[in-house]
Design a protein around this motif. Structure first.
Motif, PDB file in Angstrom:
ATOM      1  N   PRO A   1       1.008  -1.152  -0.098  1.00 18.74           N
ATOM      2  CA  PRO A   1      -0.077   0.137  -0.054  1.00 18.74           C
ATOM      3  C   PRO A   1       0.942   1.424   0.013  1.00 18.74           C
ATOM      4  O   PRO A   1       1.997   1.133   0.693  1.00 18.74           O
ATOM      5  N   ASP A   2       0.448   2.259  -0.706  1.00 19.58           N
ATOM      6  CA  ASP A   2       1.224   3.588  -0.687  1.00 19.58           C
ATOM      7  C   ASP A   2       0.394   4.667  -0.043  1.00 19.58           C
ATOM      8  O   ASP A   2       0.964   5.899  -0.518  1.00 19.58           O
ATOM      9  N   THR A   3      -0.171   4.415   0.940  1.00 22.65           N
ATOM     10  CA  THR A   3      -0.823   5.358   1.768  1.00 22.65           C
ATOM     11  C   THR A   3      -0.773   5.160   3.126  1.00 22.65           C
ATOM     12  O   THR A   3      -0.664   3.694   3.260  1.00 22.65           O
ATOM     13  N   VAL A   4      -0.843   6.009   3.985  1.00 22.34           N
ATOM     14  CA  VAL A   4      -1.038   5.725   5.413  1.00 22.34           C
ATOM     15  C   VAL A   4      -2.203   4.779   5.903  1.00 22.34           C
ATOM     16  O   VAL A   4      -1.963   3.818   6.603  1.00 22.34           O
ATOM     17  N   GLU A   5      -3.190   5.196   5.164  1.00 22.88           N
ATOM     18  CA  GLU A   5      -4.502   4.310   5.633  1.00 22.88           C
ATOM     19  C   GLU A   5      -4.246   2.921   5.214  1.00 22.88           C
ATOM     20  O   GLU A   5      -4.690   1.917   5.676  1.00 22.88           O
TER      21      GLU A   5
ATOM     22  N   PRO B   1      -1.187  -6.234   9.127  1.00 20.01           N
ATOM     23  CA  PRO B   1      -1.068  -6.619  10.734  1.00 20.01           C
ATOM     24  C   PRO B   1       0.214  -6.349  11.022  1.00 20.01           C
ATOM     25  O   PRO B   1       1.258  -6.334  10.020  1.00 20.01           O
ATOM     26  N   GLY B   2       0.652  -5.935  12.401  1.00 16.22           N
ATOM     27  CA  GLY B   2       1.433  -5.229  12.879  1.00 16.22           C
ATOM     28  C   GLY B   2       1.966  -3.786  12.426  1.00 16.22           C
ATOM     29  O   GLY B   2       3.151  -3.492  12.845  1.00 16.22           O
ATOM     30  N   VAL B   3       1.379  -3.285  11.676  1.00 15.63           N
ATOM     31  CA  VAL B   3       1.452  -1.830  11.410  1.00 15.63           C
ATOM     32  C   VAL B   3       0.570  -1.010  12.064  1.00 15.63           C
ATOM     33  O   VAL B   3      -0.524  -0.939  11.818  1.00 15.63           O
ATOM     34  N   GLY B   4       1.156  -0.235  12.730  1.00  7.58           N
ATOM     35  CA  GLY B   4       0.141   0.779  13.613  1.00  7.58           C
ATOM     36  C   GLY B   4       0.685   2.297  13.061  1.00  7.58           C
ATOM     37  O   GLY B   4       1.217   2.322  12.303  1.00  7.58           O
ATOM     38  N   ARG B   5       0.204   3.122  13.784  1.00  8.09           N
ATOM     39  CA  ARG B   5       0.230   4.515  13.520  1.00  8.09           C
ATOM     40  C   ARG B   5       1.803   4.954  13.399  1.00  8.09           C
ATOM     41  O   ARG B   5       2.288   5.556  12.179  1.00  8.09           O
ATOM     42  N   TYR B   6       2.859   4.521  13.920  1.00 10.59           N
ATOM     43  CA  TYR B   6       4.105   5.016  13.860  1.00 10.59           C
ATOM     44  C   TYR B   6       4.662   4.258  12.506  1.00 10.59           C
ATOM     45  O   TYR B   6       5.347   5.031  11.979  1.00 10.59           O
ATOM     46  N   THR B   7       4.526   2.937  12.653  1.00 15.67           N
ATOM     47  CA  THR B   7       5.057   2.248  11.373  1.00 15.67           C
ATOM     48  C   THR B   7       4.740   2.751  10.129  1.00 15.67           C
ATOM     49  O   THR B   7       5.340   2.707   9.007  1.00 15.67           O
ATOM     50  N   ALA B   8       3.199   2.940  10.183  1.00 18.54           N
ATOM     51  CA  ALA B   8       2.679   3.332   8.871  1.00 18.54           C
ATOM     52  C   ALA B   8       3.211   4.677   8.510  1.00 18.54           C
ATOM     53  O   ALA B   8       3.542   4.916   7.341  1.00 18.54           O
ATOM     54  N   GLY B   9       3.534   5.479   9.399  1.00 17.22           N
ATOM     55  CA  GLY B   9       4.149   6.935   9.128  1.00 17.22           C
ATOM     56  C   GLY B   9       5.378   6.796   8.498  1.00 17.22           C
ATOM     57  O   GLY B   9       5.984   7.450   7.758  1.00 17.22           O
ATOM     58  N   ALA B  10       6.107   5.862   9.086  1.00 17.22           N
ATOM     59  CA  ALA B  10       7.602   5.564   8.883  1.00 17.22           C
ATOM     60  C   ALA B  10       7.797   5.061   7.344  1.00 17.22           C
ATOM     61  O   ALA B  10       8.651   5.594   6.878  1.00 17.22           O
ATOM     62  N   ILE B  11       7.075   3.998   7.151  1.00 17.33           N
ATOM     63  CA  ILE B  11       7.107   3.595   5.670  1.00 17.33           C
ATOM     64  C   ILE B  11       6.392   4.587   4.658  1.00 17.33           C
ATOM     65  O   ILE B  11       7.209   4.592   3.647  1.00 17.33           O
ATOM     66  N   ALA B  12       5.343   5.239   5.286  1.00 21.34           N
ATOM     67  CA  ALA B  12       4.998   6.226   4.276  1.00 21.34           C
ATOM     68  C   ALA B  12       5.857   7.441   3.829  1.00 21.34           C
ATOM     69  O   ALA B  12       6.158   7.609   2.599  1.00 21.34           O
ATOM     70  N   SER B  13       6.484   7.579   5.007  1.00 14.99           N
ATOM     71  CA  SER B  13       7.695   8.910   4.621  1.00 14.99           C
ATOM     72  C   SER B  13       8.918   8.614   4.124  1.00 14.99           C
ATOM     73  O   SER B  13       9.543   9.069   3.023  1.00 14.99           O
ATOM     74  N   ILE B  14       9.238   7.231   4.726  1.00 14.82           N
ATOM     75  CA  ILE B  14      10.832   6.722   4.122  1.00 14.82           C
ATOM     76  C   ILE B  14      10.748   6.282   2.798  1.00 14.82           C
ATOM     77  O   ILE B  14      11.752   6.511   1.971  1.00 14.82           O
ATOM     78  N   ALA B  15       9.894   5.331   2.468  1.00 14.85           N
ATOM     79  CA  ALA B  15       9.644   4.530   1.259  1.00 14.85           C
ATOM     80  C   ALA B  15       8.972   5.298   0.331  1.00 14.85           C
ATOM     81  O   ALA B  15       9.363   4.981  -0.852  1.00 14.85           O
TER      82      ALA B  15
END
Length: 377
Positions: A124-128, A134-148
């Motif tokens: 997925p390429d959005t925070v939502e 599974p295993g992806v919460g607010r922090y991890t979603a933000g990290a992947i969205a911003s870094i990747a």
DNA sequence: CAGGCGTGGCC
DNA sequence: TGGCCAAGCCT
């Protein structure tokens, strides 16, 4: 007057916590960015920040130190170069590679998410969208969205919380919902839309290298002139946290059963809960009122379904979990009646000396095996 | 929402 | 040495 004083303090806090305050400080983001370019560590997942690599690193880094994660990350990437290969692996294989890293639910979440991504064909390429994994919460979603993906999403982890808490001299406990809400707001306002990846990593890197919990290196901090905690000479008072639970001491027993070919009986723990899905020497709770042999007889009757005779005491292991300090005594045993059948456990297995290491074992079980002379750990 | 969930390093 | 800490998530 006390009431007025309190109101003034409150108003002052509100001012200093206003999301616009930090973001409007001249050059703050630029100084942070320049510091990061000069001091960023070279880390395996930074050299090639694909969604797959960033995601995997972020799952592993949850509550886990960089130095601990690096060898696991390298091993996983070598074993599973693509998310498709990870998805195609068995869960036991993934759990086995994860063994020793802790928080084992993450391993199952990693595997489950890999299958979702493989099915969908891409991350997925959005925070939502990321939050659905599974295993992806607010922090991890933000990290992947911003870094990747370069999306200007905020991150708030322990490092960022500490940095912001000190910058603002925040009196709110950072580990309570109110403090978290406030800090997420500050982080969101502060994200640098020019380079959210570098900005978020810079905040975390600053917390990891300079704005550390004890003895922070303030003279090296690019934000030292903006730090309210430092202005008050009270940097180590922040971040303020709520009371911690004291570790409780627990006791357990385990029984080593060997067959004629000197194979050992191991049991797989239930998927949910402590050390879920890992294999162990069958055992369990050791109540205060019972002797170790009596406790062992009871545990084996309940969980393995046999009557036993307790033999020699083979060793003792001490182990610390989160908020739990365990003392575990291991005895050799013989079955006097019945055949082992999994009851409290989902599965039992006879394992020879050579194949023990291929099973997912916790550090605790590795210690147990070492204590009874079955491994070199 | 408070509590469960691993491990290793630090002082 | 015991307490605290570390790139949180889930229920």
């Amino acid at each position: 007057m006390i009431v007025n004083e309190d109101l003034r303090v409150q108003a002052h806090e509100t001012m200093s916590s206003n999301p616009t305050t930090l973001a409007s400080i001249p050059d703050l983001r630029d100084r942070l960015g320049a510091w990061y370019r000069a001091h960023a560590r070279v880390l395996p997942w930074r050299s090639e920040p694909t969604p797959y690599r960033v995601w995997m690193s972020e799952i592993m880094l949850q509550q886990t130190r960089v130095d601990t994660v690096i060898p696991y990350f390298e091993r996983f990437q070598e074993t599973f170069p693509t998310v498709g290969e990870l998805a195609a692996a068995s869960e036991e294989r993934v759990l086995g590679l994860w063994a020793g890293l802790g928080y084992y639910r993450r391993a199952r979440a990693l595997h489950a998410a890999a299958r979702v991504v493989a099915d969908q064909g891409a991350f997925p390429d959005t925070v939502e969208g990321l939050l659905e994994l599974p295993g992806v919460g607010r922090y991890t979603a933000g990290a992947i969205a911003s870094i990747a993906f370069g999306i200007p999403a905020p991150v708030l982890d322990g490092n960022v919380a500490r940095v912001l808490s000190r910058l603002l001299a925040l009196e709110q406990p950072v580990d309570k919902p109110a403090g978290q809400r406030l800090l997420w707001g500050v982080a969101e306002d502060l994200v640098n839309p020019e380079d959210p990846s570098a900005h978020n990593q810079a905040m975390m890197e600053l917390g990891a290298l300079v704005c550390v919990p004890r003895s922070p290196r303030c003279p090296s901090c690019p934000l030292r002139e903006d730090c309210r905690a430092r202005a008050q000479d009270q940097v180590e008072r922040y971040p303020i946290k709520g009371p911690r639970r004291r570790p409780k001491k627990v006791r357990a027993v385990a029984g080593l059963l060997l067959d004629a070919q000197r194979r050992m009986l191991l049991a797989r723990r239930p998927e949910d809960g402590l050390l879920g899905g890992l294999w162990e020497v069958p055992g369990g709770d050791w109540p205060e009122r019972l002797s170790a042999p009596a406790a062992l007889e009871q545990v084996w009757r309940e969980r393995v379904g046999v009557s036993i005779e307790v033999g020699e005491r083979l060793g003792e292991v001490e182990h610390v979990f989160t908020h739990r300090k365990l003392r575990l005594v291991v005895h050799g045993i013989e079955v006097t009646e019945g055949e082992p059948v999994a009851r409290g456990y989902p599965e039992l297995r006879w394992v020879d000396h050579a194949s023990v290491s291929s099973l997912p074992l916790s550090r605790l079980t590795q210690k147990v095996l070492a204590a009874v002379g079955w491994s070199d750990v």
